[in-house]
Design an enzyme around this catalytic site. Sequence first.
Site, PDB file in Angstrom:
ATOM      1  N   TRP A 138       0.824  -1.226   0.000  1.00  0.00           N
ATOM      2  CA  TRP A 138       0.000   0.000   0.000  1.00  0.00           C
ATOM      3  C   TRP A 138       0.852   1.267   0.000  1.00  0.00           C
ATOM      4  CZ3 TRP A 138      -4.424  -1.232   4.115  1.00  0.00           C
ATOM      5  CH2 TRP A 138      -5.136  -2.358   3.663  1.00  0.00           C
TER       6      TRP A 138
ATOM      7  N   GLU B 269      12.023   2.114  -3.747  1.00  0.00           N
ATOM      8  CA  GLU B 269      11.796   3.487  -3.285  1.00  0.00           C
ATOM      9  C   GLU B 269      12.675   3.786  -2.075  1.00  0.00           C
ATOM     10  OE1 GLU B 269       7.547   3.088  -3.086  1.00  0.00           O
ATOM     11  OE2 GLU B 269       7.514   3.016  -5.274  1.00  0.00           O
TER      12      GLU B 269
ATOM     13  N   GLY C 255       4.893   1.722 -10.852  1.00  0.00           N
ATOM     14  CA  GLY C 255       4.031   2.903 -10.849  1.00  0.00           C
ATOM     15  C   GLY C 255       4.017   3.658 -12.167  1.00  0.00           C
TER      16      GLY C 255
ATOM     17  N   SER D 189       3.638  -2.471 -11.961  1.00  0.00           N
ATOM     18  CA  SER D 189       2.433  -2.239 -12.772  1.00  0.00           C
ATOM     19  C   SER D 189       1.643  -3.514 -13.075  1.00  0.00           C
ATOM     20  CB  SER D 189       2.775  -1.490 -14.066  1.00  0.00           C
ATOM     21  OG  SER D 189       3.316  -0.218 -13.760  1.00  0.00           O
TER      22      SER D 189
ATOM     23  N   GLY E 104       1.489  -2.851  -6.216  1.00  0.00           N
ATOM     24  CA  GLY E 104       1.410  -1.519  -5.614  1.00  0.00           C
ATOM     25  C   GLY E 104       0.049  -0.899  -5.860  1.00  0.00           C
ATOM     26  N   GLY E 105      -0.009   0.003  -6.811  1.00  0.00           N
ATOM     27  CA  GLY E 105      -1.225   0.776  -7.096  1.00  0.00           C
ATOM     28  C   GLY E 105      -2.506  -0.052  -7.137  1.00  0.00           C
TER      29      GLY E 105
HETATM   30  P1  PGA Z   1       3.083  -0.769  -8.771  1.00  0.00           P
HETATM   31  O1  PGA Z   1       4.132  -0.923  -7.557  1.00  0.00           O
HETATM   32  O2  PGA Z   1       2.293  -2.044  -8.840  1.00  0.00           O
HETATM   33  O3  PGA Z   1       2.271   0.435  -8.432  1.00  0.00           O
HETATM   34  O4  PGA Z   1       3.904  -0.573 -10.012  1.00  0.00           O
HETATM   35  C1  PGA Z   1       4.762  -2.127  -7.261  1.00  0.00           C
HETATM   36  C2  PGA Z   1       5.678  -1.965  -6.057  1.00  0.00           C
HETATM   37  O5  PGA Z   1       6.351  -0.942  -5.943  1.00  0.00           O
HETATM   38  O6  PGA Z   1       5.751  -2.855  -5.191  1.00  0.00           O
END
Ligand code: PGA
Length: 251
Positions: free
Chosen positions: A10, A97, A173, A212, A233-234
């Site tokens: 998240w 990140e 992302g 993604s 992620g998203g």
């Molecule tokens: P995303 O992020 O699915 O938004 O690309 C994946 C992640 O950073 O774990």
Amino acid sequence: MRRALVAGNWKMHGTRSSVSELIKGLQQLALPTDVEVAVFPPYLYIEQVLKGLEGKSIAVGAQNCALEPEQGALTGEIAASQLADAGCRLVLVGHSERRQIIGEGDDVVSRKFAAAQSCGLIPVLCIGESREEREAGRTLEVVGRQLGSVIENLGVEVFSRAVVAYEPVWAIGTGLTATPEQAQQVHAAIRAQLAAEDAEVAQGVRLLYGGSVKAANAAELFGMPDIDGGLIGGASLNADEFGAICCAAGS
Ligand code: PGA
């Protein structure tokens, strides 16, 4: 047979009220029984999520932990032992990140990995190359170095109680996803690197793909022989979309 794992990261998203909505959505999902599902909320909401998901077979993890496993004088950090005490089962280490924005290097990542395991948590080691590194043809070298550093520092056997997530930074992302073939190639290299040290550990470890992933591309990715699920992620912020991804990982 490796059991598929779908994990929702998240990131730094949510408020008490949006988290409560997301929990409601997750509670309503009919999840496949042959897939393990986990979510990684921000620290603040871990307790709310654990309570809200009581009775649902979704594990809860944290997105980070301190270098030191035990509580102590380390302002602003959370120890792996505290996460375990709160009810977490897993923890992300080395997310790109954190490597790129916070500046965590391979040695810090290894220490967090060890701290997590020493408290009984399953570390999910995130590795992946940047766009420049891929374009320079250095993908396998970079991913090999990130994985190799943990093997060198802690030994290959630690991967019998860990998960690896391959997340190409250029796909996180951005809406750009590695093709199933591109992802499979890196996953196979990761497994081969582990197998060179210990074939049994390599066969058993789950390798997730992240970057993604959405319901529309999940089945294709998860259909590859060395892709054992995803780190999402998203798309994990939408319960129905996340549920559809979990279903794509089922047989
Ligand atoms: P995303 O992020 O699915 O938004 O690309 C994946 C992640 O950073 O774990």
